[in-house]
Write a protein that holds these residues in place. Structure first.
Motif, PDB file in Angstrom:
ATOM      1  N   LEU A 135      -5.805   0.512  -7.809  1.00  0.00           N
ATOM      2  CA  LEU A 135      -4.764   1.459  -7.391  1.00  0.00           C
ATOM      3  C   LEU A 135      -4.122   1.063  -6.070  1.00  0.00           C
ATOM      4  CD1 LEU A 135      -3.324   4.184  -7.934  1.00  0.00           C
ATOM      5  CD2 LEU A 135      -5.170   5.283  -6.618  1.00  0.00           C
ATOM      6  N   ASN A 136      -4.949   0.683  -5.103  1.00  0.00           N
ATOM      7  CA  ASN A 136      -4.466   0.380  -3.756  1.00  0.00           C
ATOM      8  C   ASN A 136      -3.332  -0.648  -3.720  1.00  0.00           C
ATOM      9  OD1 ASN A 136      -4.887   0.427  -0.684  1.00  0.00           O
ATOM     10  ND2 ASN A 136      -5.238  -1.712  -1.149  1.00  0.00           N
ATOM     11  N   PRO A 137      -3.450  -1.800  -4.405  1.00  0.00           N
ATOM     12  CA  PRO A 137      -2.358  -2.787  -4.335  1.00  0.00           C
ATOM     13  C   PRO A 137      -1.025  -2.264  -4.864  1.00  0.00           C
ATOM     14  CG  PRO A 137      -4.357  -3.816  -5.156  1.00  0.00           C
ATOM     15  CD  PRO A 137      -4.613  -2.338  -5.141  1.00  0.00           C
ATOM     16  N   PHE A 138      -1.051  -1.481  -5.938  1.00  0.00           N
ATOM     17  CA  PHE A 138       0.196  -0.945  -6.493  1.00  0.00           C
ATOM     18  C   PHE A 138       0.873  -0.001  -5.507  1.00  0.00           C
ATOM     19  CE2 PHE A 138      -1.576  -2.350 -10.543  1.00  0.00           C
ATOM     20  CZ  PHE A 138      -0.441  -2.805 -11.209  1.00  0.00           C
ATOM     21  N   LEU A 139       0.103   0.936  -4.947  1.00  0.00           N
ATOM     22  CA  LEU A 139       0.707   1.941  -4.075  1.00  0.00           C
ATOM     23  C   LEU A 139       1.106   1.360  -2.716  1.00  0.00           C
ATOM     24  CD1 LEU A 139      -1.430   5.137  -4.829  1.00  0.00           C
ATOM     25  CD2 LEU A 139       0.773   4.430  -5.784  1.00  0.00           C
ATOM     26  N   TYR A 147      -3.462   7.890  -0.255  1.00  0.00           N
ATOM     27  CA  TYR A 147      -2.761   7.541  -1.489  1.00  0.00           C
ATOM     28  C   TYR A 147      -1.826   8.658  -1.937  1.00  0.00           C
ATOM     29  CZ  TYR A 147      -5.941   3.607  -1.638  1.00  0.00           C
ATOM     30  OH  TYR A 147      -6.632   2.465  -1.324  1.00  0.00           O
ATOM     31  N   GLY A 148      -2.158   9.885  -1.569  1.00  0.00           N
ATOM     32  CA  GLY A 148      -1.243  10.993  -1.836  1.00  0.00           C
ATOM     33  C   GLY A 148       0.075  10.784  -1.108  1.00  0.00           C
ATOM     34  N   TRP A 149      -0.023  10.341   0.147  1.00  0.00           N
ATOM     35  CA  TRP A 149       1.195  10.051   0.931  1.00  0.00           C
ATOM     36  C   TRP A 149       1.983   8.900   0.302  1.00  0.00           C
ATOM     37  CZ3 TRP A 149       3.249  12.089   5.568  1.00  0.00           C
ATOM     38  CH2 TRP A 149       4.295  11.355   6.119  1.00  0.00           C
ATOM     39  N   LEU A 150       1.293   7.795  -0.006  1.00  0.00           N
ATOM     40  CA  LEU A 150       1.978   6.623  -0.549  1.00  0.00           C
ATOM     41  C   LEU A 150       2.662   6.918  -1.876  1.00  0.00           C
ATOM     42  CD1 LEU A 150      -0.490   3.638   0.103  1.00  0.00           C
ATOM     43  CD2 LEU A 150       1.298   4.549   1.582  1.00  0.00           C
ATOM     44  N   LEU A 151       2.085   7.824  -2.659  1.00  0.00           N
ATOM     45  CA  LEU A 151       2.644   8.150  -3.970  1.00  0.00           C
ATOM     46  C   LEU A 151       3.740   9.205  -3.882  1.00  0.00           C
ATOM     47  CD1 LEU A 151       2.537   7.850  -7.077  1.00  0.00           C
ATOM     48  CD2 LEU A 151       0.776   9.624  -7.074  1.00  0.00           C
ATOM     49  N   LEU A 159       4.645   5.837  10.351  1.00  0.00           N
ATOM     50  CA  LEU A 159       3.368   6.255  10.934  1.00  0.00           C
ATOM     51  C   LEU A 159       2.563   7.195  10.029  1.00  0.00           C
ATOM     52  CD1 LEU A 159       4.323   6.849  14.682  1.00  0.00           C
ATOM     53  CD2 LEU A 159       3.001   4.969  13.722  1.00  0.00           C
ATOM     54  N   GLY A 160       3.209   7.733   8.986  1.00  0.00           N
ATOM     55  CA  GLY A 160       2.533   8.688   8.114  1.00  0.00           C
ATOM     56  C   GLY A 160       1.223   8.183   7.526  1.00  0.00           C
ATOM     57  N   PRO A 161       1.194   6.988   6.924  1.00  0.00           N
ATOM     58  CA  PRO A 161      -0.066   6.478   6.364  1.00  0.00           C
ATOM     59  C   PRO A 161      -1.173   6.347   7.411  1.00  0.00           C
ATOM     60  CG  PRO A 161       1.794   5.259   5.478  1.00  0.00           C
ATOM     61  CD  PRO A 161       2.337   6.119   6.581  1.00  0.00           C
ATOM     62  N   THR A 162      -0.817   5.913   8.624  1.00  0.00           N
ATOM     63  CA  THR A 162      -1.805   5.810   9.705  1.00  0.00           C
ATOM     64  C   THR A 162      -2.361   7.177  10.053  1.00  0.00           C
ATOM     65  OG1 THR A 162      -0.679   3.876  10.636  1.00  0.00           O
ATOM     66  CG2 THR A 162      -2.193   5.061  12.081  1.00  0.00           C
ATOM     67  N   LEU A 163      -1.496   8.168  10.102  1.00  0.00           N
ATOM     68  CA  LEU A 163      -1.926   9.528  10.402  1.00  0.00           C
ATOM     69  C   LEU A 163      -2.892  10.039   9.344  1.00  0.00           C
ATOM     70  CD1 LEU A 163      -1.693  12.077  12.125  1.00  0.00           C
ATOM     71  CD2 LEU A 163       0.304  12.733  10.763  1.00  0.00           C
ATOM     72  N   VAL A 206     -14.538   8.827   3.345  1.00  0.00           N
ATOM     73  CA  VAL A 206     -13.678   7.892   2.626  1.00  0.00           C
ATOM     74  C   VAL A 206     -12.955   8.547   1.447  1.00  0.00           C
ATOM     75  CG1 VAL A 206     -13.671   5.797   1.193  1.00  0.00           C
ATOM     76  CG2 VAL A 206     -14.876   5.809   3.373  1.00  0.00           C
ATOM     77  N   PRO A 207     -13.644   9.332   0.584  1.00  0.00           N
ATOM     78  CA  PRO A 207     -12.924   9.978  -0.520  1.00  0.00           C
ATOM     79  C   PRO A 207     -11.765  10.857  -0.036  1.00  0.00           C
ATOM     80  CG  PRO A 207     -15.281  10.058  -0.936  1.00  0.00           C
ATOM     81  CD  PRO A 207     -15.115   9.543   0.456  1.00  0.00           C
ATOM     82  N   LEU A 208     -11.980  11.616   1.051  1.00  0.00           N
ATOM     83  CA  LEU A 208     -10.907  12.440   1.610  1.00  0.00           C
ATOM     84  C   LEU A 208      -9.780  11.550   2.134  1.00  0.00           C
ATOM     85  CD1 LEU A 208      -9.691  15.116   2.623  1.00  0.00           C
ATOM     86  CD2 LEU A 208     -11.040  14.826   4.721  1.00  0.00           C
ATOM     87  N   THR A 209     -10.155  10.466   2.800  1.00  0.00           N
ATOM     88  CA  THR A 209      -9.155   9.528   3.315  1.00  0.00           C
ATOM     89  C   THR A 209      -8.309   8.970   2.185  1.00  0.00           C
ATOM     90  OG1 THR A 209     -10.656   8.894   5.104  1.00  0.00           O
ATOM     91  CG2 THR A 209      -8.819   7.409   4.644  1.00  0.00           C
TER      92      THR A 209
END
Length: 216
Positions: A116-120, A32-36, A8-12, A24-27
């Motif tokens: 970046l998005n597809p890799f992470l 991506y900070g979470w995914l990385l 649930l972390g990415p959704t949060l 969007v930039p903050l999102t």
């Protein structure tokens, strides 16, 4: 509890950045900070738990490119055909402006989504999460669970972007794509094909934006 938080972390992160702050930039920073960082931190505590496993072979490049082109064509063709039913153009432009997805930064945001998005996302949902779930579920169930939570946070943007009932229906192809990428990852043992396919799918989404929504 740990598995629930990881799912649930990415959704949060998207809820905080997009729903609460409409930015969007903050999102992107939170998401991506979470995914990385989360897989990196877990791997530091449990060395060798998972690896990126990106091996670009001829087979993976062909598989990723062909499947990705199919996704790209389906996304662009279907949304273009149903555009007048799916989207209120003036509303969507106002919403994207509210989210700060406009101006000079838009090209950077598009690059982030395509590169970046597809890799992470693939590393997190098709590599890291299945490894975390495999002690409790079979590989097939792990892929489906990961695909469900991968598609879950897309609801937060789709519910505002598209008109009812397309905003809910649009989540189903996201789940299907996630499951396909998951099984490709399992079958090939590499993230290469899913990453390439995901890149082209995201390019299809951005093509819709550039052709139908962006003000030139």
């Amino acid at each position: 509890m740990k598995k629930v938080l990881l799912l649930l972390g990415p959704t949060l992160m998207i809820f905080i950045g997009l729903t609460l702050f409409a930015n969007v930039p903050l999102t992107f920073g939170l998401f991506y900070g979470w995914l990385l960082l989360v897989p990196s931190i877990v791997n530091m505590k449990q060395p060798g738990l998972f690896k990126w496993r990106i091996n670009f072979t001829k087979h993976s490049v062909i598989l990723g490119t062909v499947s990705g082109l199919l996704f790209m064509i389906l996304i662009f063709a279907s949304v273009s055909y149903l555009f007048s039913f799916l989207i209120d153009l003036e509303f969507i432009r106002a919403l994207l402006k509210k989210w700060n997805f406009d101006g000079g930064m838009v090209w950077l945001l598009i690059a982030v989504l395509i590169v970046l998005n597809p890799f992470l996302e693939e590393n997190y949902w098709r590599n890291f999460i299945p490894e975390e779930l495999k002690s409790s579920f079979s590989s097939g169930k792990s892929i489906l669970i990961a695909s469900f939570f991968y598609s879950f946070y897309h609801i937060l943007s789709l519910i505002e972007l598209f008109n009812w009932p397309f905003n809910v229906i649009a989540v189903l192809p996201v789940f299907l794509a996630g499951a396909i990428w998951g099984f490709i990852r399992q079958r090939t043992g590499s993230l290469a094909a899913p990453v390439l396919s995901h890149m082209l799918a995201d390019a299809g989404i951005m093509l819709v934006y550039l052709v139908h929504i962006h003000v030139w």
